[in-house]
Write an enzyme that holds these catalytic residues in place. Structure first.
Site, PDB file in Angstrom:
ATOM      1  CE  LYS A  70      -3.997  -1.661   2.213  1.00 14.34           C
ATOM      2  NZ  LYS A  70      -5.187  -0.932   3.504  1.00 14.34           N
ATOM      3  CG  ASP A  82      -4.930  16.504  -2.140  1.00 16.16           C
ATOM      4  OD1 ASP A  82      -3.774  16.331  -3.152  1.00 16.16           O
ATOM      5  OD2 ASP A  82      -5.632  17.669  -2.299  1.00 16.16           O
ATOM      6  CG  ASP A 107      -8.036   1.433   3.567  1.00 15.72           C
ATOM      7  OD1 ASP A 107      -9.120   0.331   3.140  1.00 15.72           O
ATOM      8  OD2 ASP A 107      -6.959   1.102   3.966  1.00 15.72           O
ATOM      9  CB  ALA A 137      -5.767   0.284   9.412  1.00 11.64           C
ATOM     10  NE  ARG A 158       3.051  -4.365  20.590  1.00 11.03           N
ATOM     11  CZ  ARG A 158       3.803  -5.314  19.575  1.00 11.03           C
ATOM     12  NH1 ARG A 158       3.135  -6.337  20.123  1.00 11.03           N
ATOM     13  NH2 ARG A 158       3.698  -5.157  17.947  1.00 11.03           N
ATOM     14  NE  ARG A 162       3.431   1.541  13.513  1.00 15.54           N
ATOM     15  CZ  ARG A 162       3.100   0.552  12.812  1.00 15.54           C
ATOM     16  NH1 ARG A 162       3.197  -0.561  13.521  1.00 15.54           N
ATOM     17  NH2 ARG A 162       3.018   0.597  11.236  1.00 15.54           N
TER      18      ARG A 162
END
Ligand code: NAP
Length: 277
Positions: A70, A82, A107, A137, A158, A162
């Site tokens: 992806k 965009d 998505d 996601a 976790r 990120r």
């Protein structure tokens, strides 16, 4: 005599055998009596560019892109929308008649449409959203939640860094919460989303304490195997409105099908059954 080519489309990833997209698109083609084929294509990362550049010459009108391609596909496309740029990933390619390869990400659209269909009274402005997870996601979910007007998003992952990277990209309407405190952020949340792979068949169960869930909150899980995860089961028992993740998969496919085959398909019980077949 010139004959019109039968339009072809498919999904590219590795592994790909588990994909539900072929059953879904074939169902829609059949329902609408359209000529066309949709096939799964197992493609290794080193062959991705070559395969994508060849497909339009073989009669393909577009393709879905799934794990692990992806992000990489953005470098191969000639034009990137965009929203795909904002999310940093594309899941849909359109091979235009002028030869240009157009990449989009549907998505987030699929996520929001699924919430609207599964929880018709859902109001994005009702209060903060709590998002578990900060993977690919999650980026699409966060972009779309902000876009429809959710006032604030609390996010726990976790790997905290990120989540902080998402905050850096999406700004101050995102607040990072420690993974060990994830249960606490549910107390204020009007919308709760699991974007981790926890709870999926073959993955560890989600252990985030759920007793903070508020009655009437809308709770959704991107995991759709099983359809009813522990999160959704507990949320239902606590009086929340629950929406399973299969609908997101179905809704994200709608704009692509329409662009490729010229008809806007329905996400209904028959489409769900086809995807589950
Ligand atoms: P990804 O980029 O690999 O991210 C995985 C996420 O899960 C990360 O936040 C990761 O945390 C977390 N995670 C994994 N194992 C964990 C563990 N043992 N404990 C705590 N956190 C853990 O994957 P993705 O593309 O975002 O996909 C996430 C899930 O959404 C998958 O189950 C996928 O099938 C599903 N999905 C569904 C749809 C749909 O249409 N319904 C669409 C897209 C994705 P770390 O950052 O700490 O590793």
């Amino acid at each position: 005599m010139t004959q019109t080519r039968i339009p072809l489309a498919g999904v590219i990833g590795t592994p790909i055998a588990h994909s539900k997209s072929p059953q879904l698109h074939r169902h829609w083609l059949k329902t609408h009596g359209l000529p066309g084929f949709y096939i799964p294509m197992e493609v290794a990362p080193e062959n991705l560019a070559q395969v994508i550049q060849t497909l339009p010459k073989a009669g393909f009108v577009g393709a879905n892109i799934t794990v692990p391609h992806k992000e990489k596909v953005m470098e191969i496309a000639d034009l990137v929308t965009d929203r795909a740029t904002l999310i940093g990933a594309a899941n849909t390619l359109i091979f235009r008649k002028d030869g240009k390869i157009h990449a989009d990400n549907t998505d987030g659209y699929g996520f929001i449409e699924n919430l609207r269909q599964g929880a018709p009274d859902w109001r994005p402005q009702a209060g903060p959203a709590a998002v578990l997870g900060a993977g690919g996601a999650a980026r699409a979910v966060i972009a779309s939640l902000l876009d429809v007007g959710v006032p604030e998003i609390l996010i726990a992952n976790r790997t905290r860094i990120r989540a902080e990277a998402l905050q850096a990209d999406f700004g101050k309407r995102l607040q990072v919460v420690d993974w060990v405190q994830a249960g606490n952020m549910l107390e204020d949340a009007a919308t709760v989303v699991n974007t981790t792979s926890l709870g999926m068949i073959g993955k560890p169960e989600m252990r985030v304490p759920l007793d903070g869930l508020q009655k009437g909150a809308v709770v959704t899980d991107l995991v759709y195997a099983p359809l009813q995860t522990r999160l959704l089961k507990t949320a239902e028992e606590m009086g929340c409105i629950t929406v399973d993740g299969l609908g997101m998969l179905l809704h994200q496919a709608v704009p692509a099908f329409e662009r490729w085959f010229g008809v806007r398909p329905e996400v209904d019980a028959a489409a769900r059954a086809a995807a589950l077949r």
